[in-house]
Scaffold this active site. Structure first.
Site, PDB file in Angstrom:
ATOM      1  N   ARG A  27       0.821  -1.218   0.000  1.00 57.67           N
ATOM      2  CA  ARG A  27       0.000   0.000   0.000  1.00 57.67           C
ATOM      3  C   ARG A  27       0.854   1.267   0.000  1.00 57.67           C
ATOM      4  O   ARG A  27       0.447   2.298   0.533  1.00 57.67           O
ATOM      5  CB  ARG A  27      -0.967   0.023   1.188  1.00 57.67           C
ATOM      6  CG  ARG A  27      -2.092  -1.000   1.077  1.00 57.67           C
ATOM      7  CD  ARG A  27      -3.117  -0.798   2.165  1.00 57.67           C
ATOM      8  NE  ARG A  27      -4.109  -1.867   2.151  1.00 57.67           N
ATOM      9  CZ  ARG A  27      -4.777  -2.282   3.221  1.00 57.67           C
ATOM     10  NH1 ARG A  27      -4.561  -1.706   4.390  1.00 57.67           N
ATOM     11  NH2 ARG A  27      -5.672  -3.238   3.131  1.00 57.67           N
ATOM     12  N   ARG A  31      -2.966   6.498  -0.429  1.00 59.05           N
ATOM     13  CA  ARG A  31      -3.429   6.464   0.955  1.00 59.05           C
ATOM     14  C   ARG A  31      -2.701   7.439   1.875  1.00 59.05           C
ATOM     15  O   ARG A  31      -3.333   8.276   2.509  1.00 59.05           O
ATOM     16  CB  ARG A  31      -3.350   5.037   1.524  1.00 59.05           C
ATOM     17  CG  ARG A  31      -4.367   4.101   0.894  1.00 59.05           C
ATOM     18  CD  ARG A  31      -4.103   2.647   1.231  1.00 59.05           C
ATOM     19  NE  ARG A  31      -4.051   2.388   2.653  1.00 59.05           N
ATOM     20  CZ  ARG A  31      -5.074   1.955   3.386  1.00 59.05           C
ATOM     21  NH1 ARG A  31      -6.250   1.764   2.839  1.00 59.05           N
ATOM     22  NH2 ARG A  31      -4.913   1.713   4.668  1.00 59.05           N
ATOM     23  N   ARG A  40      -7.109  11.372  -6.411  1.00 58.05           N
ATOM     24  CA  ARG A  40      -8.346  10.642  -6.108  1.00 58.05           C
ATOM     25  C   ARG A  40      -9.553  11.579  -6.201  1.00 58.05           C
ATOM     26  O   ARG A  40     -10.602  11.210  -6.744  1.00 58.05           O
ATOM     27  CB  ARG A  40      -8.226  10.040  -4.701  1.00 58.05           C
ATOM     28  CG  ARG A  40      -9.499   9.470  -4.093  1.00 58.05           C
ATOM     29  CD  ARG A  40      -9.806   8.063  -4.535  1.00 58.05           C
ATOM     30  NE  ARG A  40     -10.957   7.544  -3.824  1.00 58.05           N
ATOM     31  CZ  ARG A  40     -10.898   6.788  -2.735  1.00 58.05           C
ATOM     32  NH1 ARG A  40      -9.724   6.455  -2.220  1.00 58.05           N
ATOM     33  NH2 ARG A  40     -11.990   6.346  -2.160  1.00 58.05           N
ATOM     34  N   ASP A  77      -6.954  -2.876  -7.443  1.00 54.83           N
ATOM     35  CA  ASP A  77      -7.658  -3.366  -6.256  1.00 54.83           C
ATOM     36  C   ASP A  77      -7.990  -4.837  -6.454  1.00 54.83           C
ATOM     37  O   ASP A  77      -8.234  -5.285  -7.580  1.00 54.83           O
ATOM     38  CB  ASP A  77      -8.941  -2.564  -6.016  1.00 54.83           C
ATOM     39  CG  ASP A  77      -9.550  -2.865  -4.653  1.00 54.83           C
ATOM     40  OD1 ASP A  77      -9.070  -2.289  -3.653  1.00 54.83           O
ATOM     41  OD2 ASP A  77     -10.481  -3.694  -4.575  1.00 54.83           O
ATOM     42  N   TYR A 152     -15.180 -11.656   0.142  1.00 53.46           N
ATOM     43  CA  TYR A 152     -15.938 -10.446  -0.200  1.00 53.46           C
ATOM     44  C   TYR A 152     -17.147 -10.795  -1.071  1.00 53.46           C
ATOM     45  O   TYR A 152     -18.233 -10.229  -0.908  1.00 53.46           O
ATOM     46  CB  TYR A 152     -15.044  -9.461  -0.948  1.00 53.46           C
ATOM     47  CG  TYR A 152     -14.013  -8.777  -0.093  1.00 53.46           C
ATOM     48  CD1 TYR A 152     -14.311  -7.612   0.612  1.00 53.46           C
ATOM     49  CD2 TYR A 152     -12.716  -9.276  -0.007  1.00 53.46           C
ATOM     50  CE1 TYR A 152     -13.354  -6.972   1.382  1.00 53.46           C
ATOM     51  CE2 TYR A 152     -11.750  -8.640   0.759  1.00 53.46           C
ATOM     52  CZ  TYR A 152     -12.070  -7.498   1.449  1.00 53.46           C
ATOM     53  OH  TYR A 152     -11.126  -6.862   2.217  1.00 53.46           O
TER      54      TYR A 152
END
Length: 343
Positions: A27, A31, A40, A77, A152
């Site tokens: 990551r 972020r 973003r 992702d 998920y």
């Protein structure tokens, strides 16, 4: 003779013990960097950012402009696979991913071939990044491992995974069918990434925690092995990193059984376990606590030194045991990376 331009990451993955370990952080793309959040906001939403090759390449490269890292990891992702297979995916602000109820497995299977084409923009991102990276820095491609992605798809959100594990026990045939679909789609996706320029591939099994040994064999070791074998059968020989986060003592069996070149270790991994895996002929990666990176200070310095002293007697890649947290100060990232590289 050693190629002086060959990326340190690839040398470590080939089994070399280097003067200092190569370093990159999970990551690291986004972020924690203000330039990521600016992009973003411009993109409008997370998935739009993932599918925009120009923007996603920029996010991938941003941390390498700030820090002396040895590798970039593709910005994407793990939930792009279920979306490409036809299950609706979206992200709720402040709450994370949401997925519509699990479609019929047969319907997902019918979309395997089409799924790779739907992810073509990710391949374009990889090509853009590879064209801009210096030859001594490597590009890592990745995918979520089948069980993690399945959790998920089954639960429709992030959780403690208890619901998914219960579903696995109650629906063993459906589970096997779902994993088979994900193995095939993931292998094709990774082949595409490698052909587009990824020089190493990583399988993120983020939810290997809490699995009993027999289930771990069935839903982690088996699918990971199948993916690597399918990628190899397609003529791709780039190295693999497998990361069964939270697997505890089962990591040793994973390292012995799955044909990856490196094993990612999480924060709970004992130093002795790392040395054991190295002695078995594999490179190790990890396992700095991302909360310690957030905290910073002398304890962070001491842990970095201890990991390097313990593990840099064999093939080793310096990394975290989990991803960079969004609130991690940039100065902590810079200090940690420079401590590793000696800059």
């Amino acid at each position: 003779m050693t190629d002086p331009v060959k990326p340190k990451l690839l040398r470590a993955l080939a089994g070399e013990t280097l003067a200092r370990p190569p370093v990159w952080f999970m990551r690291q793309a986004g972020r924690s960097l203000p330039e990521y959040w600016a992009l973003r906001e411009k993109a409008g939403d997370f998935l739009t950012l993932c599918y925009n090759p120009e923007m996603a390449a920029e996010v991938t490269l941003q941390p390498l402009r700030r820090f002396p890292l040895d590798a970039a990891i593709l910005f994407a992702d793990i939930l792009l696979i279920p979306q490409a297979l036809g299950q609706k995916v979206w992200f709720e602000t402040g709450e994370g991913p949401r997925l519509e109820p699990l479609p019929e497995i047969a319907a997902l299977a019918d979309q395997i071939e089409a799924s790779t084409g739907r992810l073509a923009n990710i391949g374009e991102t990889a090509s853009r990044v590879r064209a801009e990276l210096e030859p001594e820095r490597a590009l890592i491609g990745f995918a979520g491992a089948p069980w993690t992605v399945a959790t998920y798809m089954i639960e429709g959100r992030g959780s403690k995974r208890e619901e998914a594990r219960l579903w696995a026990y109650q629906n063993p045939e459906k589970l096997d069918a779902l994993l088979e679909v994900l193995v095939e789609a993931t292998a094709r996706y990774l082949v595409m990434q490698a052909k587009a320029g990824a020089q190493a591939l990583k399988l993120f099994e983020s939810w290997a925690e809490g699995l009993p040994e027999d289930l771990f064999e069935r839903i982690v070791i088996g699918p990971h092995t199948a993916i690597v074998e399918k990628v190899r059968a397609a003529g791709i020989d780039v190295p693999f990193i497998g990361f069964p986060r939270g697997a505890g003592a089962l990591v040793a069996n994973y390292a012995a059984r799955v044909p990856v070149q490196a094993v990612g270790l999480d924060t709970q991994a004992p130093l002795a376990l790392g040395r054991q895996i190295q002695a078995g002929g594999k490179t190790i990666q990890g396992a700095l606590d991302n909360l310690l990176l957030l905290a910073g200070g002398p304890a962070l310095d001491a842990r970095i030194d201890a990991l390097i002293e313990a593990w840099n007697q064999g093939p080793y890649i310096f990394n975290l045991g989990h991803g960079v947290m969004p609130q991690t100060p940039i100065e902590h990232l810079d200090r940690a990376i420079r401590r590793v590289v000696g800059a």
